[in-house]
Design a protein around this motif. Structure first.
Motif, mmCIF file in Angstrom:
data_model
loop_
_atom_site.group_PDB
_atom_site.id
_atom_site.type_symbol
_atom_site.label_atom_id
_atom_site.label_comp_id
_atom_site.label_asym_id
_atom_site.label_seq_id
_atom_site.Cartn_x
_atom_site.Cartn_y
_atom_site.Cartn_z
ATOM 1 N N CYS A 1 23.078 53.793 23.202
ATOM 2 C CA CYS A 1 23.260 55.243 23.220
ATOM 3 C C CYS A 1 23.300 55.775 24.645
ATOM 4 O O CYS A 1 24.217 56.509 25.019
ATOM 5 N N LEU A 2 22.319 55.391 25.430
ATOM 6 C CA LEU A 2 22.231 55.863 26.807
ATOM 7 C C LEU A 2 23.497 55.511 27.586
ATOM 8 O O LEU A 2 24.138 56.378 28.190
ATOM 9 N N LEU A 3 23.871 54.244 27.546
ATOM 10 C CA LEU A 3 24.996 53.774 28.360
ATOM 11 C C LEU A 3 26.343 54.252 27.854
ATOM 12 O O LEU A 3 27.195 54.675 28.642
ATOM 13 N N LEU A 4 26.562 54.205 26.545
ATOM 14 C CA LEU A 4 27.861 54.608 26.000
ATOM 15 C C LEU A 4 28.077 56.116 26.133
ATOM 16 O O LEU A 4 29.197 56.576 26.363
ATOM 17 N N HIS A 5 26.998 56.870 26.021
ATOM 18 C CA HIS A 5 27.094 58.320 26.199
ATOM 19 C C HIS A 5 27.508 58.644 27.641
ATOM 20 O O HIS A 5 28.398 59.460 27.879
ATOM 21 N N GLN A 6 26.881 57.966 28.611
ATOM 22 C CA GLN A 6 27.228 58.149 30.023
ATOM 23 C C GLN A 6 28.682 57.744 30.275
ATOM 24 O O GLN A 6 29.423 58.443 30.972
ATOM 25 N N LEU A 7 29.074 56.621 29.700
ATOM 26 C CA LEU A 7 30.441 56.122 29.873
ATOM 27 C C LEU A 7 31.462 57.122 29.333
ATOM 28 O O LEU A 7 32.484 57.393 29.975
ATOM 29 N N CYS A 8 31.178 57.687 28.176
ATOM 30 C CA CYS A 8 32.089 58.663 27.582
ATOM 31 C C CYS A 8 32.187 59.919 28.438
ATOM 32 O O CYS A 8 33.280 60.440 28.644
ATOM 33 N N ASP A 9 31.041 60.399 28.919
ATOM 34 C CA ASP A 9 31.057 61.579 29.787
ATOM 35 C C ASP A 9 31.894 61.324 31.035
ATOM 36 O O ASP A 9 32.718 62.154 31.421
ATOM 37 N N LYS A 10 31.688 60.167 31.658
ATOM 38 C CA LYS A 10 32.455 59.797 32.848
ATOM 39 C C LYS A 10 33.948 59.719 32.522
ATOM 40 O O LYS A 10 34.783 60.250 33.247
ATOM 41 N N SER A 11 34.272 59.043 31.418
ATOM 42 C CA SER A 11 35.672 58.873 31.022
ATOM 43 C C SER A 11 36.332 60.214 30.752
ATOM 44 O O SER A 11 37.479 60.443 31.138
#
Length: 92
Positions: A42-52
């Motif tokens: 959750c932590l990492l994929l959420h950050q990745l999506c925000d960045k993307s």
């Protein structure tokens, strides 16, 4: 009940290691992974999506991220972000 059915259907597909649904804050709403793996994803994929999302916006302000697919040597992670939720499917 529809969410549960959909989760079951996705989880039953060959090679699916896990399914996570999180809210817009990156908190798990449903997950088929254990707690620790769920929190980490959750932590990492959420950050990745925000960045993307911001990358897409920077490149073209009229565009938006609709799907993200990551392929590694070991697995593939498919992410479908929505306004209120984010669906992530992890496949081996």
């Amino acid at each position: 009940a529809d969410v549960e059915e959909t989760l079951k259907r996705i989880q039953s597909q060959k090679n699916v290691a896990g399914v996570i649904i999180m809210d817009s804050f990156g908190r798990a709403v449903r997950s088929t992974l254990d707690d620790e793996a769920t929190q980490q994803h959750c932590l990492l994929l959420h950050q990745l999506c925000d960045k993307s999302k911001s990358v897409i916006q920077e490149l073209d302000g009229s565009n938006d991220l609709t799907f993200l697919r990551l392929r590694t040597r070991k697995q593939e992670i498919m992410i479908a972000p929505d306004k209120d939720f984010l669906l992530a499917v992890i496949q081996n």
